[in-house]
Design an enzyme around this catalytic site. Sequence first.
Site, PDB file in Angstrom:
ATOM      1  N   ARG A 121      66.497  37.133  51.843  1.00  0.00           N
ATOM      2  CA  ARG A 121      67.635  36.729  50.990  1.00  0.00           C
ATOM      3  C   ARG A 121      67.597  37.319  49.588  1.00  0.00           C
ATOM      4  NH1 ARG A 121      66.918  31.789  53.682  1.00  0.00           N
ATOM      5  NH2 ARG A 121      68.452  31.641  55.356  1.00  0.00           N
ATOM      6  N   LYS A 143      75.986  48.290  42.956  1.00  0.00           N
ATOM      7  CA  LYS A 143      76.621  48.400  44.275  1.00  0.00           C
ATOM      8  C   LYS A 143      75.595  48.973  45.242  1.00  0.00           C
ATOM      9  CE  LYS A 143      81.511  49.105  43.283  1.00  0.00           C
ATOM     10  NZ  LYS A 143      82.637  50.040  43.480  1.00  0.00           N
ATOM     11  N   GLU A 185      80.958  64.164  38.161  1.00  0.00           N
ATOM     12  CA  GLU A 185      81.098  62.762  37.737  1.00  0.00           C
ATOM     13  C   GLU A 185      80.989  62.642  36.212  1.00  0.00           C
ATOM     14  OE1 GLU A 185      82.004  60.308  39.707  1.00  0.00           O
ATOM     15  OE2 GLU A 185      81.285  60.770  41.733  1.00  0.00           O
ATOM     16  N   LYS A 227      79.124  54.015  31.932  1.00  0.00           N
ATOM     17  CA  LYS A 227      79.084  53.190  33.148  1.00  0.00           C
ATOM     18  C   LYS A 227      78.529  51.806  32.835  1.00  0.00           C
ATOM     19  CE  LYS A 227      78.701  52.665  37.941  1.00  0.00           C
ATOM     20  NZ  LYS A 227      78.374  53.206  39.249  1.00  0.00           N
ATOM     21  N   GLU A 237      84.207  44.667  40.022  1.00  0.00           N
ATOM     22  CA  GLU A 237      85.439  45.432  40.225  1.00  0.00           C
ATOM     23  C   GLU A 237      86.678  44.568  40.411  1.00  0.00           C
ATOM     24  OE1 GLU A 237      84.836  49.005  42.430  1.00  0.00           O
ATOM     25  OE2 GLU A 237      86.984  49.386  42.578  1.00  0.00           O
ATOM     26  N   ARG A 241      86.669  48.248  36.096  1.00  0.00           N
ATOM     27  CA  ARG A 241      85.799  49.134  36.884  1.00  0.00           C
ATOM     28  C   ARG A 241      86.601  50.109  37.749  1.00  0.00           C
ATOM     29  NH1 ARG A 241      79.896  47.278  39.376  1.00  0.00           N
ATOM     30  NH2 ARG A 241      79.381  49.316  40.205  1.00  0.00           N
ATOM     31  N   ASN A 245      87.361  55.100  39.570  1.00  0.00           N
ATOM     32  CA  ASN A 245      87.884  55.756  40.776  1.00  0.00           C
ATOM     33  C   ASN A 245      88.789  56.943  40.466  1.00  0.00           C
ATOM     34  OD1 ASN A 245      86.561  53.992  42.492  1.00  0.00           O
ATOM     35  ND2 ASN A 245      88.227  52.501  42.376  1.00  0.00           N
ATOM     36  N   HIS A 248      89.092  59.832  42.816  1.00  0.00           N
ATOM     37  CA  HIS A 248      88.443  59.419  44.059  1.00  0.00           C
ATOM     38  C   HIS A 248      89.418  59.098  45.184  1.00  0.00           C
ATOM     39  CE1 HIS A 248      84.850  59.529  41.681  1.00  0.00           C
ATOM     40  NE2 HIS A 248      84.093  59.056  42.651  1.00  0.00           N
ATOM     41  N   HIS A 252      88.105  61.041  48.117  1.00  0.00           N
ATOM     42  CA  HIS A 252      87.595  60.369  49.318  1.00  0.00           C
ATOM     43  C   HIS A 252      88.362  60.796  50.555  1.00  0.00           C
ATOM     44  CE1 HIS A 252      85.523  56.759  47.188  1.00  0.00           C
ATOM     45  NE2 HIS A 252      84.670  57.696  47.494  1.00  0.00           N
ATOM     46  N   HIS A 265      80.012  65.245  47.591  1.00  0.00           N
ATOM     47  CA  HIS A 265      80.896  64.241  46.996  1.00  0.00           C
ATOM     48  C   HIS A 265      81.545  64.744  45.692  1.00  0.00           C
ATOM     49  CE1 HIS A 265      82.495  60.401  45.779  1.00  0.00           C
ATOM     50  NE2 HIS A 265      81.826  60.480  44.639  1.00  0.00           N
TER      51      HIS A 265
HETATM   52  N1  NAD Z   1      76.160  52.644  44.665  1.00  0.00           N
HETATM   53  C1  NAD Z   1      77.025  53.336  43.950  1.00  0.00           C
HETATM   54  O1  NAD Z   1      77.603  52.847  42.977  1.00  0.00           O
HETATM   55  C2  NAD Z   1      77.297  54.752  44.349  1.00  0.00           C
HETATM   56  C3  NAD Z   1      78.064  55.566  43.508  1.00  0.00           C
HETATM   57  C4  NAD Z   1      78.271  56.887  43.882  1.00  0.00           C
HETATM   58  C5  NAD Z   1      77.719  57.378  45.057  1.00  0.00           C
HETATM   59  N2  NAD Z   1      76.997  56.551  45.862  1.00  0.00           N
HETATM   60  C6  NAD Z   1      76.397  57.048  47.108  1.00  0.00           C
HETATM   61  O2  NAD Z   1      75.480  58.070  46.787  1.00  0.00           O
HETATM   62  C7  NAD Z   1      75.315  58.913  47.925  1.00  0.00           C
HETATM   63  C8  NAD Z   1      75.247  60.350  47.462  1.00  0.00           C
HETATM   64  O3  NAD Z   1      74.136  60.481  46.611  1.00  0.00           O
HETATM   65  P1  NAD Z   1      73.564  61.915  46.175  1.00  0.00           P
HETATM   66  O4  NAD Z   1      74.671  62.807  45.814  1.00  0.00           O
HETATM   67  O5  NAD Z   1      72.506  61.643  45.189  1.00  0.00           O
HETATM   68  O6  NAD Z   1      73.002  62.513  47.540  1.00  0.00           O
HETATM   69  P2  NAD Z   1      71.625  62.307  48.339  1.00  0.00           P
HETATM   70  O7  NAD Z   1      70.994  61.036  48.007  1.00  0.00           O
HETATM   71  O8  NAD Z   1      71.942  62.588  49.756  1.00  0.00           O
HETATM   72  O9  NAD Z   1      70.732  63.503  47.768  1.00  0.00           O
HETATM   73  C9  NAD Z   1      71.133  64.819  48.009  1.00  0.00           C
HETATM   74  C10 NAD Z   1      69.997  65.662  48.550  1.00  0.00           C
HETATM   75  O10 NAD Z   1      69.141  66.043  47.494  1.00  0.00           O
HETATM   76  C11 NAD Z   1      67.784  65.740  47.813  1.00  0.00           C
HETATM   77  N3  NAD Z   1      67.150  65.437  46.535  1.00  0.00           N
HETATM   78  C12 NAD Z   1      67.359  64.334  45.777  1.00  0.00           C
HETATM   79  N4  NAD Z   1      66.721  64.450  44.614  1.00  0.00           N
HETATM   80  C13 NAD Z   1      66.067  65.633  44.642  1.00  0.00           C
HETATM   81  C14 NAD Z   1      65.230  66.319  43.716  1.00  0.00           C
HETATM   82  N5  NAD Z   1      64.983  65.828  42.507  1.00  0.00           N
HETATM   83  N6  NAD Z   1      64.706  67.489  44.087  1.00  0.00           N
HETATM   84  C15 NAD Z   1      64.982  68.021  45.306  1.00  0.00           C
HETATM   85  N7  NAD Z   1      65.791  67.453  46.208  1.00  0.00           N
HETATM   86  C16 NAD Z   1      66.324  66.254  45.873  1.00  0.00           C
HETATM   87  C17 NAD Z   1      67.880  64.595  48.785  1.00  0.00           C
HETATM   88  O11 NAD Z   1      66.729  64.518  49.575  1.00  0.00           O
HETATM   89  C18 NAD Z   1      69.117  64.968  49.584  1.00  0.00           C
HETATM   90  O12 NAD Z   1      68.802  65.899  50.576  1.00  0.00           O
HETATM   91  C19 NAD Z   1      76.458  58.603  48.845  1.00  0.00           C
HETATM   92  O13 NAD Z   1      75.965  57.897  49.960  1.00  0.00           O
HETATM   93  C20 NAD Z   1      77.371  57.707  48.028  1.00  0.00           C
HETATM   94  O14 NAD Z   1      78.070  56.769  48.818  1.00  0.00           O
HETATM   95  C21 NAD Z   1      76.774  55.255  45.517  1.00  0.00           C
HETATM   96 ZN    ZN Z   2      82.019  59.356  42.846  1.00  0.00          ZN
END
Ligand code: NAD
Ligand code: ZN
Length: 362
Positions: A121, A143, A185, A227, A237, A241, A245, A248, A252, A265
């Site tokens: 939990r 999130k 971003e 942020k 949100e 917040r 978007n 987006h 998206h 992304h």
């Molecule tokens: N929670 C939120 O508020 C929020 C906001 C935006 C995006 N997201 C989520 O984030 C995800 C995308 O995240 P991302 O763009 O970081 O992609 P990711 O986490 O897939 O990382 C991208 C790639 O880079 C590699 N990598 C990461 N750091 C590295 C480093 N320092 N050196 C070498 N390789 C490295 C990872 O292993 C992966 O292969 C999506 O799932 C999205 O939904 C969440």
């Molecule tokens: Zn985004």
Amino acid sequence: MRTIEVVLGDRSYPIVVGAGVLNAAASVCMEQYHPSSVTILSHPRLMALYGEKVAADFRGLGLPVAMLTVRPGERHKNLRTVERLYRELLSLEVDRKGLLIAVGGGVLGDVCGFVAATYLRGIAFVQIPTTVLAQVDASVGGKTGVDLPEGKNLVGAFHQPRAVIIDTETLATLPARELRSGLAEVVKYGMITDERLFGDLGRSIPLLLGRDLAALSDAVVRSCEIKAHIVSVDETEQGLRAILNFGHTIGHALEVVTGYRRYKHGEAISIGMVSACLIGEEAGITPPDVTEAARALLSRLRLPTKFPDDIDIDSTISATLKDKKRVGASVTYILAERIGRVAPTPGVAAELVRRALRRQQA
Ligand SMILES: NC(=O)c1ccc[n+]([C@@H]2O[C@H](COP(=O)([O-])OP(=O)(O)OC[C@H]3O[C@@H](n4cnc5c(N)ncnc54)[C@H](O)[C@@H]3O)[C@@H](O)[C@H]2O)c1
Ligand SMILES: [Zn+2]
């Protein structure tokens, strides 16, 4: 080292940013929380590069430390991974006072946060983001969640971390395309609230793309400040917040119609921000010079800005109607009044979006 506070009453937490702050990660965590054990979650490669160092520092403080890995890639951000992690935590006898630490990008952070939100939990967790996208966006705000076969982020929870520790030196190993994608971003933050950030980005492009640590730290700090402020005002949100978007809605939809394979992304958001500007022009809200400034900055960051001519506009518009952020039958677009100011605009007619995207294809 810079500290930004996310102000949320008894759930407030610091974001610590700087080159080399990984060395202080264990002590920063201990200032926030006294765990019974520490479990570090990372991808195998990032565990070796960064996670093991953090683990060693916690061991030096006399704490039991375990390391668990998740294979990289969005396709592992699902309930199967979550279940495996729950069961591994149980077999490690991690109790309610255990601390989870995510070392990785947004995928890892979202999975780890969701496990932390729900295991027994809810237990404490810390984010150590290692991509630009995760440093400026995903790690801050609480999130968490995973994907279902039906769509992205359909299961989740709000669960704030105890701290976010951002070492910009970790970006040295990030693939260039990931770096540029994350910078989209940062451009978004300039577009939605900060004209000065937008201008400064334009001046520091060679430094950012060359991974200059001071320029990257500055961009990350300013993004986190924005942020953190927005999340402090509107944690779940209900209002403000939503401006996050910007870009987006179409972004998206583009990710959906291309099966999440064609674009990173941030690349989809780059196209989506230009779409939002053109939609804003059609709605009489966005001056054309704003669109031009956005397009110019994004393309200098070597991000895509054109709506691809092999993608069907109507399918893209249909995909916006299925967005989980939609309320009822109408889509609310975040449109730009000028650089640094946006306005949520409900009830934008599909015909107007169609006209804008046709112009963006040309
Ligand atoms: N929670 C939120 O508020 C929020 C906001 C935006 C995006 N997201 C989520 O984030 C995800 C995308 O995240 P991302 O763009 O970081 O992609 P990711 O986490 O897939 O990382 C991208 C790639 O880079 C590699 N990598 C990461 N750091 C590295 C480093 N320092 N050196 C070498 N390789 C490295 C990872 O292993 C992966 O292969 C999506 O799932 C999205 O939904 C969440
Ligand atoms: Zn985004």
